[in-house]
Design an enzyme around this catalytic site. Structure first.
Site, PDB file in Angstrom:
ATOM      1  N   LYS A  84       0.823  -1.203   0.000  1.00 24.70           N
ATOM      2  CA  LYS A  84       0.000   0.000   0.000  1.00 24.70           C
ATOM      3  C   LYS A  84       0.862   1.259   0.000  1.00 24.70           C
ATOM      4  O   LYS A  84       0.641   2.177  -0.800  1.00 24.70           O
ATOM      5  CB  LYS A  84      -0.913   0.015   1.228  1.00 24.70           C
ATOM      6  N   ASN A  85       1.839   1.316   0.884  1.00 22.96           N
ATOM      7  CA  ASN A  85       2.639   2.529   1.011  1.00 22.96           C
ATOM      8  C   ASN A  85       3.476   2.793  -0.237  1.00 22.96           C
ATOM      9  O   ASN A  85       3.752   3.945  -0.574  1.00 22.96           O
ATOM     10  CB  ASN A  85       3.529   2.455   2.248  1.00 22.96           C
ATOM     11  N   ARG A  95      -2.976  10.877   4.565  1.00 24.60           N
ATOM     12  CA  ARG A  95      -1.819  11.754   4.547  1.00 24.60           C
ATOM     13  C   ARG A  95      -1.041  11.650   3.244  1.00 24.60           C
ATOM     14  O   ARG A  95      -0.356  12.599   2.852  1.00 24.60           O
ATOM     15  CB  ARG A  95      -0.901  11.440   5.723  1.00 24.60           C
ATOM     16  N   CYS A 105      -5.054  14.453  13.531  1.00 25.85           N
ATOM     17  CA  CYS A 105      -4.033  13.421  13.600  1.00 25.85           C
ATOM     18  C   CYS A 105      -4.334  12.450  14.725  1.00 25.85           C
ATOM     19  O   CYS A 105      -4.712  12.856  15.810  1.00 25.85           O
ATOM     20  CB  CYS A 105      -2.677  14.066  13.841  1.00 25.85           C
ATOM     21  N   ARG A 135       3.368  14.642  11.979  1.00 34.36           N
ATOM     22  CA  ARG A 135       4.363  14.239  10.993  1.00 34.36           C
ATOM     23  C   ARG A 135       4.672  15.494  10.176  1.00 34.36           C
ATOM     24  O   ARG A 135       3.895  15.862   9.301  1.00 34.36           O
ATOM     25  CB  ARG A 135       3.823  13.130  10.090  1.00 34.36           C
ATOM     26  N   PRO A 136       5.770  16.176  10.438  1.00 37.21           N
ATOM     27  CA  PRO A 136       5.967  17.501   9.857  1.00 37.21           C
ATOM     28  C   PRO A 136       6.028  17.483   8.328  1.00 37.21           C
ATOM     29  O   PRO A 136       6.887  16.841   7.743  1.00 37.21           O
ATOM     30  CB  PRO A 136       7.311  17.943  10.457  1.00 37.21           C
ATOM     31  N   VAL A 137       5.123  18.219   7.700  1.00 31.10           N
ATOM     32  CA  VAL A 137       5.181  18.403   6.258  1.00 31.10           C
ATOM     33  C   VAL A 137       6.114  19.560   5.926  1.00 31.10           C
ATOM     34  O   VAL A 137       6.449  19.777   4.760  1.00 31.10           O
ATOM     35  CB  VAL A 137       3.761  18.621   5.693  1.00 31.10           C
ATOM     36  N   ASP A 138       6.575  20.283   6.938  1.00 26.90           N
ATOM     37  CA  ASP A 138       7.557  21.342   6.721  1.00 26.90           C
ATOM     38  C   ASP A 138       8.777  20.823   5.975  1.00 26.90           C
ATOM     39  O   ASP A 138       9.375  21.539   5.161  1.00 26.90           O
ATOM     40  CB  ASP A 138       8.027  21.919   8.067  1.00 26.90           C
ATOM     41  N   LEU A 139       9.164  19.575   6.251  1.00 30.60           N
ATOM     42  CA  LEU A 139      10.341  19.018   5.599  1.00 30.60           C
ATOM     43  C   LEU A 139      10.118  18.869   4.099  1.00 30.60           C
ATOM     44  O   LEU A 139      11.045  19.052   3.304  1.00 30.60           O
ATOM     45  CB  LEU A 139      10.707  17.667   6.224  1.00 30.60           C
ATOM     46  N   ASP A 177       5.101   0.815  12.008  1.00 30.35           N
ATOM     47  CA  ASP A 177       3.825   0.246  11.589  1.00 30.35           C
ATOM     48  C   ASP A 177       3.621  -1.187  12.071  1.00 30.35           C
ATOM     49  O   ASP A 177       2.564  -1.772  11.833  1.00 30.35           O
ATOM     50  CB  ASP A 177       3.699   0.285  10.056  1.00 30.35           C
ATOM     51  N   ILE A 228       9.320   6.994  16.781  1.00 36.44           N
ATOM     52  CA  ILE A 228       8.988   7.669  15.523  1.00 36.44           C
ATOM     53  C   ILE A 228       7.868   8.685  15.723  1.00 36.44           C
ATOM     54  O   ILE A 228       7.988   9.842  15.342  1.00 36.44           O
ATOM     55  CB  ILE A 228       8.591   6.657  14.435  1.00 36.44           C
ATOM     56  N   ARG A 279      -8.517   0.350   5.009  1.00 34.79           N
ATOM     57  CA  ARG A 279      -7.574   1.262   4.370  1.00 34.79           C
ATOM     58  C   ARG A 279      -6.277   0.561   4.012  1.00 34.79           C
ATOM     59  O   ARG A 279      -5.559   0.999   3.103  1.00 34.79           O
ATOM     60  CB  ARG A 279      -7.271   2.452   5.281  1.00 34.79           C
TER      61      ARG A 279
END
Length: 464
Positions: free
Chosen positions: A55-56, A136, A160, A165-169, A351, A373, A443
């Site tokens: 999936k990922n 996400r 969340c 989970r920072p999307v800033d990166l 996971d 994590i 999912r």
């Protein structure tokens, strides 16, 4: 850059969202009534499980079609709600999708679906909130849209369940390629300079799988060389890189933490078989152990799951490789508690943390499980406690004192991996377990009831 910290979150669909896509696994029954999984526990599993496509990996590979006007054909695609959500999102951008049953079996011969995705033109650069909030992985359209179209408008992820989970990166990585990024009205507004993105050096301060994927896809069309330092090393990254290379990208360092990308003017058509799902593999490996049974896992790869295999063997299970996967045998074994700490690949996967906790709840002795994590990823603990598990949380660690038997109970899933953790606990428990909110399960796990039932589990899906 004018933006503030935001999160790439694990988005949970609200109970009122009952729509499903035809042909997709259903998380709800007729009339919007929630489905539940019913398990009569205490049966030793013994059988074979065929592992599907990852999936990922699929959720990163599908947006790669936005990088070209040529068709991208993906095989061994799992039939999951998240995949359908991504199909819907890509359709919003103008992608034509043809789906068919993949009788040839895709990667390793595992029957899945074949998707042919073609983005002849980008009809819309906007990824709307109503679609993005469902998962996400939607943020992975950002890099491809920006690289090819020069503009992307992607909704910020919302609530969340397992921590930020920072999307800033992601955004800082794209800025290193020349993008101008602002946050307006809950959306990421990203624009490339007049001449398009250019190469640059990206140094991630922490390992980010999604950030690596977004940066990698964007860099394929950027002018010049891009160097990505501290890149994630997960197998799904290597799978994406292999697909991009098949499309004509020039990428070196695959499988290491330094990726070098030489930008090209355009990408072309490709056919790519998605690798097996390592988390599904690990989940069924734990199913064998928690029921003190034996399961042969077919069409998968042990090398993607060495940390989990090593911990299973340390706990007392026997793991033997086969021609197309491996077998886990815990029959007549007394399993013992084994500590784990989640880490980026090749470490123990976050996971798999919930599944391991369920197993340790039935092992002899105590085990410490440390989540390094994500914060707030112990939401399954109160539900396991309802089944008699002895678990105490101390900050980022949980102390699990194993008991020989759990008891069936009504429990509620809070996220994807928590849902399957409760299914595993139900398999080992005495009496009946009812797992509510199984749309989380749908999912990420295809036909989980059928696969477990084929190994001897008493399990079914009920409505109401």
């Amino acid at each position: 850059m004018s933006h503030s910290p935001v999160s790439e979150a694990l988005l949970i669909e609200a109970d009122a969202d009952g729509a499903t896509v035809p042909g997709a696994p259903a998380g709800k029954g007729k009339g919007g009534v929630m489905d539940r999984i019913r398990i009569q526990g205490g049966r030793r599993l013994d059988g074979t499980v065929t592992i599907g496509g990852a999936k990922n990996a699929a959720l990163a590979l599908m947006p790669a079609c936005l990088l070209t006007d040529a068709p991208l054909t993906l095989t061994n695609v799992p039939r999951l709600m998240d995949i359908e959500s991504m199909v819907t999102l890509l359709g919003q951008h103008g992608v034509a999708v043809d789906a068919a049953f993949d009788g040839t079996g895709g990667a390793g011969g595992c029957a899945g679906r074949r998707l042919v995705l073609r983005a002849r033109t980008i009809e819309s650069a906007t990824a709307p909130y109503d679609i993005v909030r469902k998962m996400r992985a939607s943020v992975l359209v950002l890099g491809p849209l920006l690289a090819r179209h020069g503009h992307a408008r992607v909704s910020l992820p919302g609530g969340c369940a397992i921590g930020t989970r920072p999307v800033d990166l992601h955004l800082k990585a794209l800025e290193a390629l020349g993008a101008e990024i602002t946050l307006e009205g809950g959306y990421i507004e990203a624009r490339a300079p007049a001449g398009g993105l250019h190469g640059g050096t990206i140094v991630f301060p922490g390992v980010t799988v999604g950030g690596t994927e977004n940066a990698l896809m964007a860099a394929t069309l950027a002018r010049g060389e891009t160097v990505i330092e501290n890149a994630a090393r997960e197998p799904e990254i290597a799978d994406l890189a292999a697909c991009l290379i098949a499309m004509g990208a020039r990428i070196d360092g695959v499988g290491t933490n330094t990726l070098r990308v030489q930008g090209v003017a355009a990408l072309g058509p490709a056919t790519h078989a998605i690798l097996p799902d390592r988390i599904e593999t690990g989940t069924y490996a734990v199913a064998a152990a928690i029921t003190r049974g034996r399961i042969r896992l077919r069409h998968t790869r042990a090398d993607m799951l060495q940390a989990v295999i090593e911990h299973l063997e340390e706990a007392g299970a026997t793991v033997a490789t086969t021609a197309d996967g491996f077998e886990v045998d815990a029959r007549d074994r007394v399993l013992r508690g084994v500590d784990v700490m989640t880490k980026p690949f090749p470490g123990f996967p976050t996971d798999m943390q919930a599944q391991w906790m369920a197993l340790m709840a039935t092992a002899d002795g105590a085990a410490m499980i440390t989540e390094s994590i994500f914060e707030n990823r112990f939401m399954h603990v109160p539900e396991l406690a309802r089944m008699g598990a002895d678990i105490n949380i101390h900050g980022a660690s949980a102390i699990v004192r194993g008991r020989r038997h759990l008891s069936g109970a009504q429990v509620m899933a809070t996220d994807l991996r928590a849902s399957v953790c409760l299914v595993l606990a139900g398999l080992a428990a005495q009496g009946e377990t009812l797992v509510n909110r199984v749309y989380h399960l749908d999912r990420g796990y295809e036909t989980v009831e059928a696969k477990l039932a084929a190994c001897g589990a008493t399990i079914d899906r009920v409505t109401g």
